[in-house]
Design a protein around this motif. Structure first.
Motif, PDB file in Angstrom:
ATOM      1  N   GLU A 158       0.835  -1.193   0.000  1.00 55.48           N
ATOM      2  CA  GLU A 158       0.000   0.000   0.000  1.00 55.48           C
ATOM      3  C   GLU A 158       0.875   1.251   0.000  1.00 55.48           C
ATOM      4  OE1 GLU A 158      -2.776  -0.108   3.182  1.00 55.48           O
ATOM      5  OE2 GLU A 158      -3.785  -1.906   2.459  1.00 55.48           O
ATOM      6  N   VAL A 159       0.545   2.176  -0.893  1.00 52.75           N
ATOM      7  CA  VAL A 159       1.228   3.472  -0.951  1.00 52.75           C
ATOM      8  C   VAL A 159       0.160   4.553  -0.860  1.00 52.75           C
ATOM      9  CG1 VAL A 159       3.176   2.593  -2.286  1.00 52.75           C
ATOM     10  CG2 VAL A 159       1.166   3.435  -3.485  1.00 52.75           C
ATOM     11  N   ASP A 160       0.595   5.799  -0.786  1.00 56.22           N
ATOM     12  CA  ASP A 160      -0.356   6.896  -0.599  1.00 56.22           C
ATOM     13  C   ASP A 160      -1.396   6.953  -1.715  1.00 56.22           C
ATOM     14  OD1 ASP A 160       0.920   7.616   1.689  1.00 56.22           O
ATOM     15  OD2 ASP A 160       2.148   9.187   0.775  1.00 56.22           O
ATOM     16  N   GLY A 161      -0.988   6.623  -2.943  1.00 50.50           N
ATOM     17  CA  GLY A 161      -1.906   6.717  -4.072  1.00 50.50           C
ATOM     18  C   GLY A 161      -2.738   5.485  -4.324  1.00 50.50           C
ATOM     19  N   GLY A 162      -2.565   4.431  -3.538  1.00 49.53           N
ATOM     20  CA  GLY A 162      -3.320   3.192  -3.751  1.00 49.53           C
ATOM     21  C   GLY A 162      -2.471   1.976  -3.501  1.00 49.53           C
ATOM     22  N   LEU A 163      -2.361   1.090  -4.500  1.00 47.83           N
ATOM     23  CA  LEU A 163      -1.582  -0.139  -4.375  1.00 47.83           C
ATOM     24  C   LEU A 163      -0.450  -0.151  -5.396  1.00 47.83           C
ATOM     25  CD1 LEU A 163      -4.432  -2.799  -3.984  1.00 47.83           C
ATOM     26  CD2 LEU A 163      -3.053  -1.772  -2.176  1.00 47.83           C
ATOM     27  N   GLU A 164       0.690  -0.666  -4.963  1.00 49.04           N
ATOM     28  CA  GLU A 164       1.857  -0.788  -5.833  1.00 49.04           C
ATOM     29  C   GLU A 164       2.293  -2.246  -5.834  1.00 49.04           C
ATOM     30  OE1 GLU A 164       5.765   1.858  -6.083  1.00 49.04           O
ATOM     31  OE2 GLU A 164       5.829   0.514  -4.357  1.00 49.04           O
ATOM     32  N   THR A 165       2.556  -2.805  -7.010  1.00 55.61           N
ATOM     33  CA  THR A 165       3.010  -4.188  -7.111  1.00 55.61           C
ATOM     34  C   THR A 165       4.432  -4.219  -7.645  1.00 55.61           C
ATOM     35  OG1 THR A 165       0.764  -4.999  -7.506  1.00 55.61           O
ATOM     36  CG2 THR A 165       2.571  -6.464  -8.090  1.00 55.61           C
ATOM     37  N   LEU A 166       5.315  -4.905  -6.921  1.00 49.15           N
ATOM     38  CA  LEU A 166       6.716  -5.036  -7.300  1.00 49.15           C
ATOM     39  C   LEU A 166       7.011  -6.484  -7.637  1.00 49.15           C
ATOM     40  CD1 LEU A 166       8.351  -2.941  -4.413  1.00 49.15           C
ATOM     41  CD2 LEU A 166       7.704  -2.122  -6.675  1.00 49.15           C
ATOM     42  N   SER A 167       7.831  -6.709  -8.659  1.00 49.55           N
ATOM     43  CA  SER A 167       8.309  -8.047  -8.995  1.00 49.55           C
ATOM     44  C   SER A 167       9.789  -8.129  -8.655  1.00 49.55           C
ATOM     45  CB  SER A 167       8.094  -8.350 -10.483  1.00 49.55           C
ATOM     46  OG  SER A 167       6.737  -8.580 -10.755  1.00 49.55           O
ATOM     47  N   LEU A 168      10.133  -9.066  -7.786  1.00 47.98           N
ATOM     48  CA  LEU A 168      11.514  -9.211  -7.336  1.00 47.98           C
ATOM     49  C   LEU A 168      12.048 -10.564  -7.766  1.00 47.98           C
ATOM     50  CD1 LEU A 168      11.058  -8.106  -3.608  1.00 47.98           C
ATOM     51  CD2 LEU A 168      11.442  -6.625  -5.567  1.00 47.98           C
ATOM     52  N   SER A 169      13.299 -10.594  -8.175  1.00 50.23           N
ATOM     53  CA  SER A 169      13.958 -11.881  -8.405  1.00 50.23           C
ATOM     54  C   SER A 169      14.394 -12.429  -7.057  1.00 50.23           C
ATOM     55  CB  SER A 169      15.169 -11.703  -9.324  1.00 50.23           C
ATOM     56  OG  SER A 169      16.113 -10.815  -8.741  1.00 50.23           O
TER      57      SER A 169
END
Length: 249
Positions: A158-169
């Motif tokens: 969750e970030v201030d503007g909504g949702l953020e999705t990260l892809s990590l190796s």
């Protein structure tokens, strides 16, 4: 896939802490101690990944006094396969803990390290980020959803503007938020099973880590008490006080 989950022994969240008379810290004598709630969420998420067949082993790790064995046994009752205690009576600060975890990561070679985003005693919110930097691993903080797909892990936060999705190796470091899951209730049969699971003990010296504190606590004090409110007769009186006394309008 192996997952390491660091857990911390803290004063139970239901306990009202008291500041010591010398102002050097809080009094933890004869108070209930338990696993840090954010770490409990991390253990639950790791166990769920194992139950899905994604992970093969969950290792709980704790750093601190011998009593931390109780916290590790709780983690194993939730579902961790084994525990490692880095036993020391020294004051452990976030950087020292991150260095200890880095040494264990080098030794265990896990695919994921899942930590609580912060501990409720110092609220530092630093250990996960420091570990990722020391180990040179990708990181995702404040995770509210974790999904594994092959050699990648998708983390929603969750970030201030909504949702953020990260892809990590992977391997990667993830810190958990409250919305990630609801930890399961620990049953008596699982508590009994946890007593038979392996628990290894090492020292900071065994890992080649210097845990000498780098920060000094100058003073701990109770928060200032809230002042009593003021009643006003009508809206006009309220506006007058906000404008002329508080000066917010």
């Amino acid at each position: 896939m192996k997952i390491i989950v660091p857990v911390k022994r803290v004063v139970d969240y239901n306990v009202k802490v008291r500041v010591r008379s010398d102002g050097a810290g809080v009094d933890i004598g004869n108070v209930k101690m338990s696993m840090n709630p954010f770490d409990e969420i991390a253990v639950e998420e790791a166990v769920r990944l194992k139950e899905k067949g994604v992970a093969t082993e969950v290792v709980a790790v704790s750093c601190g006094a011998a009593q931390c064995q109780e916290t590790l046994r709780t983690a194993m009752a939730i579902g961790a396969d084994r525990g490692i205690l880095v036993e020391t009576n020294a004051e452990l600060q976030p950087l020292a803990v991150a260095k200890l975890l880095k040494a264990l990561v080098d030794k265990e070679q896990p695919s994921l390290i899942i930590l609580g985003k912060q501990a409720i005693d110092d609220d530092a919110n630093q250990t996960g980020q420091m570990l990722a930097a020391l180990a040179e691993l990708p990181q995702a903080t404040f995770a509210s959803k974790v999904e594994l797909a092959g050699d990648w892990v998708d983390v929603t936060r969750e970030v201030d503007g909504g949702l953020e999705t990260l892809s990590l190796s992977i391997p990667a470091v993830i810190t958990t938020d409250l919305r990630l899951n609801a930890p399961r209730y620990v049953t008596l049969p699982n508590i009994m099973k946890a007593k038979k699971k392996p628990l290894d003990t090492v020292s900071p010296g065994d890992l080649g880590v210097d845990v000498t504190p780098r920060l000094k606590t100058l003073k701990v004090a109770e928060p200032a008490g809230r002042k009593a409110g003021v009643k006003v007769a009508d809206v006009a009186a309220l506006v007058d006080k906000l404008k002329n006394e508080v000066k917010v309008i």
